[in-house]
Design an enzyme around this catalytic site. Structure first.
Site, PDB file in Angstrom:
ATOM      1  N   ARG A  54      46.473   1.069  59.791  1.00  0.00           N
ATOM      2  CA  ARG A  54      46.943   0.157  60.849  1.00  0.00           C
ATOM      3  C   ARG A  54      46.546  -1.284  60.532  1.00  0.00           C
ATOM      4  NH1 ARG A  54      44.133   2.898  65.708  1.00  0.00           N
ATOM      5  NH2 ARG A  54      44.999   1.253  67.005  1.00  0.00           N
ATOM      6  N   LYS A  87      42.697  -6.775  72.692  1.00  0.00           N
ATOM      7  CA  LYS A  87      43.902  -7.232  73.424  1.00  0.00           C
ATOM      8  C   LYS A  87      44.022  -6.533  74.779  1.00  0.00           C
ATOM      9  CE  LYS A  87      46.907  -6.019  70.226  1.00  0.00           C
ATOM     10  NZ  LYS A  87      46.034  -5.450  69.176  1.00  0.00           N
ATOM     11  N   ARG A 135      41.625   8.381  70.862  1.00  0.00           N
ATOM     12  CA  ARG A 135      43.027   8.302  70.436  1.00  0.00           C
ATOM     13  C   ARG A 135      43.185   8.914  69.051  1.00  0.00           C
ATOM     14  NH1 ARG A 135      45.357   2.331  71.523  1.00  0.00           N
ATOM     15  NH2 ARG A 135      46.282   2.812  69.509  1.00  0.00           N
ATOM     16  N   ARG A 148      35.704   4.142  69.722  1.00  0.00           N
ATOM     17  CA  ARG A 148      36.373   3.892  71.009  1.00  0.00           C
ATOM     18  C   ARG A 148      36.700   5.217  71.703  1.00  0.00           C
ATOM     19  NH1 ARG A 148      41.706   0.136  71.270  1.00  0.00           N
ATOM     20  NH2 ARG A 148      42.679   1.770  69.998  1.00  0.00           N
ATOM     21  N   ARG A 199      55.156  -7.624  67.100  1.00  0.00           N
ATOM     22  CA  ARG A 199      54.286  -7.269  65.975  1.00  0.00           C
ATOM     23  C   ARG A 199      54.971  -7.530  64.641  1.00  0.00           C
ATOM     24  NH1 ARG A 199      50.903  -3.067  68.926  1.00  0.00           N
ATOM     25  NH2 ARG A 199      49.409  -2.211  67.467  1.00  0.00           N
TER      26      ARG A 199
HETATM   27  P1  AMP Z   1      48.502   0.001  70.125  1.00  0.00           P
HETATM   28  O1  AMP Z   1      48.104   0.803  71.313  1.00  0.00           O
HETATM   29  O2  AMP Z   1      49.022  -1.367  70.497  1.00  0.00           O
HETATM   30  O3  AMP Z   1      47.437  -0.056  69.059  1.00  0.00           O
HETATM   31  O4  AMP Z   1      49.752   0.758  69.469  1.00  0.00           O
HETATM   32  C1  AMP Z   1      49.640   2.081  68.975  1.00  0.00           C
HETATM   33  C2  AMP Z   1      50.809   2.378  68.030  1.00  0.00           C
HETATM   34  O5  AMP Z   1      52.041   2.248  68.748  1.00  0.00           O
HETATM   35  C3  AMP Z   1      50.945   1.435  66.836  1.00  0.00           C
HETATM   36  O6  AMP Z   1      50.119   1.792  65.752  1.00  0.00           O
HETATM   37  C4  AMP Z   1      52.435   1.585  66.527  1.00  0.00           C
HETATM   38  O7  AMP Z   1      52.701   2.804  65.864  1.00  0.00           O
HETATM   39  C5  AMP Z   1      53.051   1.676  67.915  1.00  0.00           C
HETATM   40  N1  AMP Z   1      53.393   0.337  68.452  1.00  0.00           N
HETATM   41  C6  AMP Z   1      52.854  -0.298  69.536  1.00  0.00           C
HETATM   42  N2  AMP Z   1      53.406  -1.501  69.733  1.00  0.00           N
HETATM   43  C7  AMP Z   1      54.328  -1.655  68.726  1.00  0.00           C
HETATM   44  C8  AMP Z   1      55.212  -2.697  68.354  1.00  0.00           C
HETATM   45  N3  AMP Z   1      55.277  -3.855  69.037  1.00  0.00           N
HETATM   46  N4  AMP Z   1      56.007  -2.497  67.268  1.00  0.00           N
HETATM   47  C9  AMP Z   1      55.968  -1.349  66.574  1.00  0.00           C
HETATM   48  N5  AMP Z   1      55.143  -0.345  66.847  1.00  0.00           N
HETATM   49  C10 AMP Z   1      54.322  -0.479  67.927  1.00  0.00           C
END
Ligand code: AMP
Length: 215
Positions: free
Chosen positions: A172, A15, A161, A129, A90
């Site tokens: 996740r 994404k 990360r 990654r 999400r």
């Molecule tokens: P990402 O970088 O999109 O993989 O997000 C990393 C982490 O941030 C996720 O595992 C969640 O803990 C939190 N997070 C990011 N976007 C959301 C969202 N839309 N709703 C809830 N938690 C989020």
């Protein structure tokens, strides 16, 4: 013409990578809730402190916190010609909140780009990654290797990360299947879902499929 996009898909589907390519193509900003939450943590804000525990265990941050940051971001001037939502919504609750906030500003979503990749490929991608905290470049140690495992092209150090270790990646993915995957049906019913095969091919090939949709 404004272009409002959602990038849907499990963690590691690409994404962020595809959103960056789309930013160059469409000149609209990428609104990544993951990046916003990581920035809030780095800055030590109240939001960042509340979000930390959820993020480290691979759980979703509560809807009201995430909806709040998107609501505040989406009305800024740079979104007047559109935006790319990367990692939001999400949950079905977040999707309902998004519909309400867009109705208030007389906007709608044009396309939901749904990147589909199978779980084992995602685990392989995420655990290898590495990203640059200075310029944001993202690498895969095997398929898109950096100049050296811990150095970016820009010369700065690369980091992994904290939530990209295998145990957290698997939780996740579970969270994705139970809470986020229902959005596929939700947007399919609205005629907005554009399913894209995001697995087994490189980022440029995936992006050509996205360009066909954007027209
Ligand atoms: P990402 O970088 O999109 O993989 O997000 C990393 C982490 O941030 C996720 O595992 C969640 O803990 C939190 N997070 C990011 N976007 C959301 C969202 N839309 N709703 C809830 N938690 C989020």
């Amino acid at each position: 013409m404004s272009m409002n996009l959602i990038f849907l898909g499990p963690p590691g589907a690409g994404k962020g990578t595809q959103a960056k390519k789309t930013v160059e193509q469409c000149s609209v900003p990428q609104l990544s809730t993951g990046d916003m939450l990581r920035a809030a943590r780095k800055d030590g804000t109240a939001l960042g402190k509340k979000a930390a525990g959820y993020m480290d265990s691979g759980k979703l941050v509560p809807d009201d916190l995430v909806v709040g940051i998107v609501k505040e971001r989406i009305v800024r001037d740079d979104c007047s010609n559109g935006f790319i939502l990367d990692g939001f919504p999400r949950t079905l609750g977040q999707a309902a909140s998004l519909d309400r906030m867009l109705a208030e500003i007389d906007q709608k979503i044009d396309h939901v780009v749904d990147l589909v990749v199978d779980d084992e490929e995602l685990v392989g991608r995420l655990t290898a990654r590495r990203s640059c905290s200075a310029c944001g470049n993202i690498y895969h140690l095997q398929f898109n290797p950096p100049p050296s495992p811990d150095t970016c092209e820009c010369g700065k150090g690369l980091v992994q990360r904290e939530d990209d270790n295998e145990t957290t990646v698997r939780s996740r993915l579970e969270v994705y299947h139970s809470q986020t995957a229902p959005l596929q049906d939700h947007y399919e019913k609205q005629g907005l879902r554009r399913k894209i095969d995001g697995g087994g091919r490189g980022p440029d090939e995936v992006f050509s499929s996205i360009k066909e949709i954007l027209g």
